[in-house]
Motif scaffolding. Structure first.
Motif, PDB file in Angstrom:
ATOM      1  N   ALA A  88       0.841  -1.198   0.000  1.00 60.69           N
ATOM      2  CA  ALA A  88       0.000   0.000   0.000  1.00 60.69           C
ATOM      3  C   ALA A  88       0.872   1.242   0.000  1.00 60.69           C
ATOM      4  CB  ALA A  88      -0.915  -0.008   1.220  1.00 60.69           C
ATOM      5  N   GLU A  89       0.452   2.227  -0.771  1.00 58.99           N
ATOM      6  CA  GLU A  89       1.142   3.516  -0.832  1.00 58.99           C
ATOM      7  C   GLU A  89       0.341   4.545  -0.054  1.00 58.99           C
ATOM      8  OE1 GLU A  89       2.215   4.830  -4.739  1.00 58.99           O
ATOM      9  OE2 GLU A  89       2.645   2.792  -5.402  1.00 58.99           O
ATOM     10  N   PHE A  90       1.059   5.438   0.663  1.00 57.56           N
ATOM     11  CA  PHE A  90       0.394   6.478   1.441  1.00 57.56           C
ATOM     12  C   PHE A  90       0.248   7.733   0.597  1.00 57.56           C
ATOM     13  CE2 PHE A  90       0.256  10.008   4.465  1.00 57.56           C
ATOM     14  CZ  PHE A  90      -0.798   9.596   5.254  1.00 57.56           C
ATOM     15  N   LYS A  91      -0.989   8.223   0.481  1.00 52.97           N
ATOM     16  CA  LYS A  91      -1.254   9.439  -0.279  1.00 52.97           C
ATOM     17  C   LYS A  91      -2.550  10.045   0.226  1.00 52.97           C
ATOM     18  CE  LYS A  91      -1.596  11.158  -4.988  1.00 52.97           C
ATOM     19  NZ  LYS A  91      -1.626  10.829  -6.401  1.00 52.97           N
ATOM     20  N   ASN A  92      -2.546  11.331   0.464  1.00 50.45           N
ATOM     21  CA  ASN A  92      -3.741  12.063   0.901  1.00 50.45           C
ATOM     22  C   ASN A  92      -4.380  11.469   2.160  1.00 50.45           C
ATOM     23  OD1 ASN A  92      -3.482  13.824  -1.316  1.00 50.45           O
ATOM     24  ND2 ASN A  92      -4.662  12.450  -2.607  1.00 50.45           N
ATOM     25  N   GLY A  93      -3.553  11.033   3.102  1.00 51.81           N
ATOM     26  CA  GLY A  93      -4.049  10.551   4.383  1.00 51.81           C
ATOM     27  C   GLY A  93      -4.537   9.113   4.401  1.00 51.81           C
ATOM     28  N   VAL A  94      -4.338   8.382   3.287  1.00 50.14           N
ATOM     29  CA  VAL A  94      -4.856   7.018   3.170  1.00 50.14           C
ATOM     30  C   VAL A  94      -3.798   6.119   2.537  1.00 50.14           C
ATOM     31  CG1 VAL A  94      -6.650   5.605   2.088  1.00 50.14           C
ATOM     32  CG2 VAL A  94      -7.204   7.896   2.869  1.00 50.14           C
ATOM     33  N   TYR A  95      -3.711   4.896   3.034  1.00 50.41           N
ATOM     34  CA  TYR A  95      -2.875   3.879   2.392  1.00 50.41           C
ATOM     35  C   TYR A  95      -3.749   3.195   1.350  1.00 50.41           C
ATOM     36  CZ  TYR A  95       0.285   4.562   6.315  1.00 50.41           C
ATOM     37  OH  TYR A  95       1.129   5.117   7.245  1.00 50.41           O
ATOM     38  N   SER A  96      -3.253   3.092   0.112  1.00 49.94           N
ATOM     39  CA  SER A  96      -4.052   2.525  -0.970  1.00 49.94           C
ATOM     40  C   SER A  96      -3.310   1.419  -1.701  1.00 49.94           C
ATOM     41  CB  SER A  96      -4.415   3.610  -1.989  1.00 49.94           C
ATOM     42  OG  SER A  96      -5.148   4.636  -1.380  1.00 49.94           O
ATOM     43  N   ALA A  97      -4.075   0.425  -2.137  1.00 51.85           N
ATOM     44  CA  ALA A  97      -3.546  -0.680  -2.936  1.00 51.85           C
ATOM     45  C   ALA A  97      -4.688  -1.218  -3.791  1.00 51.85           C
ATOM     46  CB  ALA A  97      -2.988  -1.780  -2.037  1.00 51.85           C
ATOM     47  N   VAL A  98      -4.347  -2.122  -4.703  1.00 43.72           N
ATOM     48  CA  VAL A  98      -5.357  -2.767  -5.542  1.00 43.72           C
ATOM     49  C   VAL A  98      -5.257  -4.269  -5.327  1.00 43.72           C
ATOM     50  CG1 VAL A  98      -6.133  -3.195  -7.900  1.00 43.72           C
ATOM     51  CG2 VAL A  98      -5.317  -0.917  -7.261  1.00 43.72           C
ATOM     52  N   LEU A  99      -6.407  -4.884  -5.041  1.00 47.73           N
ATOM     53  CA  LEU A  99      -6.485  -6.332  -4.895  1.00 47.73           C
ATOM     54  C   LEU A  99      -7.063  -6.891  -6.183  1.00 47.73           C
ATOM     55  CD1 LEU A  99      -8.048  -6.613  -1.314  1.00 47.73           C
ATOM     56  CD2 LEU A  99      -5.672  -6.222  -1.970  1.00 47.73           C
ATOM     57  N   ASP A 100      -6.362  -7.829  -6.796  1.00 45.63           N
ATOM     58  CA  ASP A 100      -6.851  -8.467  -8.016  1.00 45.63           C
ATOM     59  C   ASP A 100      -7.402  -9.834  -7.625  1.00 45.63           C
ATOM     60  OD1 ASP A 100      -7.481  -9.117 -10.580  1.00 45.63           O
ATOM     61  OD2 ASP A 100      -5.421  -9.122 -11.338  1.00 45.63           O
ATOM     62  N   LEU A 101      -8.685  -9.865  -7.327  1.00 42.92           N
ATOM     63  CA  LEU A 101      -9.357 -11.074  -6.845  1.00 42.92           C
ATOM     64  C   LEU A 101      -9.737 -11.932  -8.053  1.00 42.92           C
ATOM     65  CD1 LEU A 101     -11.484  -9.130  -4.244  1.00 42.92           C
ATOM     66  CD2 LEU A 101      -9.456 -10.509  -3.773  1.00 42.92           C
ATOM     67  N   SER A 102      -9.056 -13.055  -8.214  1.00 37.19           N
ATOM     68  CA  SER A 102      -9.137 -13.823  -9.455  1.00 37.19           C
ATOM     69  C   SER A 102     -10.371 -14.700  -9.605  1.00 37.19           C
ATOM     70  CB  SER A 102      -7.882 -14.673  -9.605  1.00 37.19           C
ATOM     71  OG  SER A 102      -7.742 -15.540  -8.503  1.00 37.19           O
ATOM     72  N   MET A 103     -11.137 -14.892  -8.536  1.00 39.87           N
ATOM     73  CA  MET A 103     -12.354 -15.691  -8.670  1.00 39.87           C
ATOM     74  C   MET A 103     -13.358 -15.328  -7.589  1.00 39.87           C
ATOM     75  SD  MET A 103     -11.067 -19.476  -7.436  1.00 39.87           S
ATOM     76  CE  MET A 103     -12.627 -20.240  -7.788  1.00 39.87           C
ATOM     77  N   THR A 104     -14.596 -15.734  -7.804  1.00 38.15           N
ATOM     78  CA  THR A 104     -15.643 -15.460  -6.825  1.00 38.15           C
ATOM     79  C   THR A 104     -15.505 -16.409  -5.641  1.00 38.15           C
ATOM     80  OG1 THR A 104     -17.182 -16.960  -7.926  1.00 38.15           O
ATOM     81  CG2 THR A 104     -17.252 -14.654  -8.606  1.00 38.15           C
ATOM     82  N   GLY A 105     -16.120 -16.029  -4.541  1.00 37.60           N
ATOM     83  CA  GLY A 105     -16.083 -16.844  -3.339  1.00 37.60           C
ATOM     84  C   GLY A 105     -15.452 -16.103  -2.179  1.00 37.60           C
ATOM     85  N   PRO A 106     -15.225 -16.795  -1.056  1.00 35.33           N
ATOM     86  CA  PRO A 106     -14.674 -16.147   0.137  1.00 35.33           C
ATOM     87  C   PRO A 106     -13.156 -15.946   0.030  1.00 35.33           C
ATOM     88  CG  PRO A 106     -15.113 -18.457   0.583  1.00 35.33           C
ATOM     89  CD  PRO A 106     -15.595 -18.191  -0.811  1.00 35.33           C
ATOM     90  N   TRP A 107     -12.712 -14.743   0.352  1.00 29.40           N
ATOM     91  CA  TRP A 107     -11.288 -14.395   0.376  1.00 29.40           C
ATOM     92  C   TRP A 107     -10.939 -13.888   1.770  1.00 29.40           C
ATOM     93  CZ3 TRP A 107      -7.523 -14.444  -3.537  1.00 29.40           C
ATOM     94  CH2 TRP A 107      -7.984 -14.856  -4.793  1.00 29.40           C
ATOM     95  N   ASN A 108      -9.779 -14.288   2.260  1.00 28.85           N
ATOM     96  CA  ASN A 108      -9.258 -13.787   3.527  1.00 28.85           C
ATOM     97  C   ASN A 108      -8.364 -12.588   3.213  1.00 28.85           C
ATOM     98  OD1 ASN A 108     -10.403 -15.988   5.008  1.00 28.85           O
ATOM     99  ND2 ASN A 108      -8.761 -17.255   4.198  1.00 28.85           N
ATOM    100  N   VAL A 109      -8.581 -11.498   3.925  1.00 30.19           N
ATOM    101  CA  VAL A 109      -7.792 -10.283   3.725  1.00 30.19           C
ATOM    102  C   VAL A 109      -7.141  -9.937   5.059  1.00 30.19           C
ATOM    103  CG1 VAL A 109      -7.841  -7.857   3.040  1.00 30.19           C
ATOM    104  CG2 VAL A 109      -9.417  -9.482   1.966  1.00 30.19           C
ATOM    105  N   GLU A 110      -5.855  -9.591   5.010  1.00 30.19           N
ATOM    106  CA  GLU A 110      -5.131  -9.227   6.233  1.00 30.19           C
ATOM    107  C   GLU A 110      -4.273  -7.998   5.952  1.00 30.19           C
ATOM    108  OE1 GLU A 110      -3.437 -12.063   9.424  1.00 30.19           O
ATOM    109  OE2 GLU A 110      -1.784 -11.654   8.042  1.00 30.19           O
ATOM    110  N   VAL A 111      -4.525  -6.934   6.712  1.00 26.78           N
ATOM    111  CA  VAL A 111      -3.711  -5.724   6.635  1.00 26.78           C
ATOM    112  C   VAL A 111      -2.589  -5.892   7.649  1.00 26.78           C
ATOM    113  CG1 VAL A 111      -3.663  -3.221   6.952  1.00 26.78           C
ATOM    114  CG2 VAL A 111      -5.702  -4.324   5.976  1.00 26.78           C
TER     115      VAL A 111
END
Length: 131
Positions: A88-111
């Motif tokens: 994640a890159e910090f810009k304008n007070g927010v850390y931002s990134a892009v998640l490329d979710l390759s299929m439907t269904g449940p995904w676990n996300v961890e910051v």
């Protein structure tokens, strides 16, 4: 007839507004509050922008941290586990990134983040159901 049309219009407006709001999760990670949001609600197969705001115990935004977003889907019959990382890159007070979710269904996300001066790794986890 007018009542039926008005109630249908109201239901349509409510349905559209429910999908217009971003997906947002607030979690505690040690002394920090982590607010994560995805630009699509529900998250969809493909690219989803994630924004992360980290606040210390005094409520002040952490601006000099190192933040990565890990996302994974466990193995299923006929499919190996999928594990990805987005810095994640910090810009304008927010850390931002892009998640490329390759299929439907449940995904676990961890910051995962380190907020100086500490060198301790902090984690905030949640699950999303990709449509």
């Amino acid at each position: 007839m007018k009542k039926l049309i008005l109630s249908m219009a109201l239901m349509l407006i409510l349905a559209v507004s429910a999908f217009a709001a971003p997906f947002e999760v607030t979690k505690q990670a040690g002394d920090f509050t982590v607010i994560s949001s995805l630009d699509k609600n529900p998250p969809v197969k493909g690219k989803n922008a994630v924004s992360v705001v980290i606040k210390d115990k005094g409520g002040k935004a952490v601006q000099d941290g190192k933040v990565a977003v890990y996302y994974s889907m466990p193995a299923m019959p006929g499919m190996p586990a999928m594990d990805y990382k987005a810095m994640a890159e910090f810009k304008n007070g927010v850390y931002s990134a892009v998640l490329d979710l390759s299929m439907t269904g449940p995904w676990n996300v961890e910051v995962r983040f380190v907020a100086p001066p500490s060198k301790t790794m902090n984690k905030a986890a949640f699950t999303v159901d990709v449509r």
